[in-house]
Design an enzyme around this catalytic site. Structure first.
Site, short mmCIF file in Angstrom:
data_model
loop_
_atom_site.label_atom_id
_atom_site.label_comp_id
_atom_site.label_asym_id
_atom_site.label_seq_id
_atom_site.Cartn_x
_atom_site.Cartn_y
_atom_site.Cartn_z
N ASP A 12 0.88 -1.17 0.00
CA ASP A 12 0.00 0.00 0.00
C ASP A 12 0.92 1.23 0.00
O ASP A 12 2.12 1.11 0.30
CB ASP A 12 -0.83 -0.05 1.29
CG ASP A 12 -1.66 1.19 1.50
OD1 ASP A 12 -2.29 1.65 0.54
OD2 ASP A 12 -1.66 1.69 2.64
N ASP A 14 -0.14 5.10 0.94
CA ASP A 14 -0.43 6.01 2.06
C ASP A 14 -0.39 5.25 3.38
O ASP A 14 -1.19 4.35 3.60
CB ASP A 14 -1.84 6.62 1.91
CG ASP A 14 -1.88 7.69 0.83
OD1 ASP A 14 -0.82 8.22 0.47
OD2 ASP A 14 -2.98 8.00 0.37
N ASP A 175 -1.81 -0.48 6.08
CA ASP A 175 -1.93 0.22 7.37
C ASP A 175 -3.39 0.44 7.76
O ASP A 175 -3.67 1.05 8.79
CB ASP A 175 -1.24 1.60 7.32
CG ASP A 175 -2.00 2.56 6.43
OD1 ASP A 175 -2.42 2.15 5.33
OD2 ASP A 175 -2.21 3.71 6.84
P1 B16 Z 1 -6.68 10.12 -3.91
P2 B16 Z 1 -3.78 4.05 -0.14
C1 B16 Z 1 -5.66 5.96 -0.18
O1 B16 Z 1 -4.38 5.52 -0.44
C2 B16 Z 1 -5.74 6.81 1.07
O2 B16 Z 1 -5.40 6.06 2.21
C3 B16 Z 1 -7.11 7.39 1.22
O3 B16 Z 1 -7.18 8.20 2.37
C4 B16 Z 1 -7.46 8.20 -0.04
O4 B16 Z 1 -8.79 8.72 0.04
C5 B16 Z 1 -7.32 7.32 -1.26
O5 B16 Z 1 -6.01 6.78 -1.31
C6 B16 Z 1 -7.61 8.05 -2.56
O6 B16 Z 1 -6.61 8.97 -2.80
O7 B16 Z 1 -7.73 11.08 -3.49
O8 B16 Z 1 -5.29 10.69 -3.91
O9 B16 Z 1 -7.01 9.42 -5.23
O10 B16 Z 1 -3.80 3.89 1.35
O11 B16 Z 1 -4.61 3.05 -0.90
O12 B16 Z 1 -2.38 4.17 -0.69
MG MG Z 2 -2.93 3.10 3.39
#
Ligand code: B16
Ligand code: MG
Length: 224
Positions: A12, A14, A175
Site C-alpha cells: 500500500d 499512504d 496500514d
Molecule cells: P486520492 P492508499 C488511499 O491511499 C488513502 O489512504 C485514502 O485516504 C485516499 O482517500 C485514497 O487513497 C484516494 O486517494 O484522493 O489521492 O485518489 O492507502 O490506498 O495508498
Molecule cells: Mg494506506
C-alpha cells in the site's frame, strides 16, 4: 502451484511507504470547515485506504449532509479537495519515506522477490516520484483501471496478475482495515503496520515499517 514460496510483496502507499494521510487530513479539513461539518484527526482514521468519493460521503455523513448536495456538487467538492491536496504533495521529499522501507526494498531486490504498489490513490505515481521510490517497483497499479476499491480484492489481484505471480505466493502490506480485508480477500498473506485495533484481521501486525525484515517475513509466510 508451489505453496509457501514467497515470490512478491505488494505495498500500500499512504501509511506504508509514506505518511500522506496528514496531507489528506489537511485538505479534507479545509473542505469540512467550509461546509461547517465537524471533522477531526480521529474521524480521519476512517478515511484511510478508502477512495476519494467514499471519503467525501463519510465526511458528509458526519454532518448529516449526504442528501444536501447533487452528485455534480459532490464531484466539484472532491475535485476542490484534490487540488488542495496536490499542492500539499509538493512538500514531499525522499526524506519522507517511512523508516526501514529502503532497506526492505533492497533486501527484496537482492532476493529476487518482485514488488508492486497497490494504492487506490490516483496521485500515487506523483507521490512515488516525489519520494524517488518509483524505480524500485516492478509494477505500480493504476487506481483508475481498478473498478472496485478496497476492501474488495481487485487492486491486489491486479498487482499479482501484472507481476505474473499467484496471490498465494504474495505478501500484502497495509496500514488500514479496508486494505487488510482486501489482501485477505485476494488470498495473500496480510501484514499490517501500525496500531493493532485498526487491523484486527491481519495475519501479522508490526508496530512500524522499521520492523519489516525479509528473513522474519519468510518464516511467517512458510508457517501460514
Ligand atoms: P486520492 P492508499 C488511499 O491511499 C488513502 O489512504 C485514502 O485516504 C485516499 O482517500 C485514497 O487513497 C484516494 O486517494 O484522493 O489521492 O485518489 O492507502 O490506498 O495508498
Ligand atoms: Mg494506506
Amino acid at each position: 502451484m508451489e505453496k509457501n514460496n514467497l515470490k512478491a510483496v505488494v505495498f500500500d502507499l499512504d501509511g506504508v511507504l509514506t505518511d500522506s494521510a496528514k496531507y489528506h487530513y489537511q485538505a479534507w479539513k479545509m473542505l469540512a470547515d467550509k461546509l461547517g461539518i465537524p471533522f477531526d484527526e480521529e474521524y480521519n482514521e476512517k478515511l484511510k485506504g478508502v477512495s476519494r468519493m467514499e471519503s467525501l460521503e463519510l465526511i458528509l455523513q458526519n454532518g448529516n449532509a449526504q442528501d444536501k448536495y447533487t452528485q455534480e456538487e459532490k464531484v466539484a467538492m472532491a475535485t476542490e479537495k484534490n487540488e488542495f491536496y496536490k499542492q500539499l504533495l509538493h512538500q514531499i521529499t525522499p526524506e519522507d519515506v517511512l523508516p526501514g522501507i529502503h532497506d526492505f526494498l533492497e533486501q527484496l531486490k537482492a532476493a529476487g522477490i518482485k514488488t508492486a504498489v497497490a494504492s487506490v490513490s490516483h496521485n500515487a505515481p506523483f507521490i512515488l516520484e516525489r519520494l524517488e521510490l518509483d524505480k524500485y517497483f516492478d509494477y505500480i497499479c493504476d487506481a483508475a483501471q481498478v473498478p472496485r476499491a478496497k476492501p474488495f480484492p481487485d487492486i491486489f489481484l491486479s498487482a499479482a496478475q501484472n507481476l505474473g505471480v499467484e496471490p498465494a505466493n504474495c505478501i500484502g502490506v497495509e496500514d488500514a482495515q479496508a486494505g487488510i480485508q482486501a489482501i485477505n480477500a485476494a488470498g495473500m498473506m496480510s501484514v499490517g503496520v501500525g496500531i493493532k485495533s485498526q487491523m484486527q484481521e491481519a495475519k501479522l501486525i508490526l508496530p512500524s515499517t522499521a520492523k519489516l525484515e525479509l528473513g522474519m517475513l519468510k518464516e511467517y509466510f512458510q508457517l501460514a
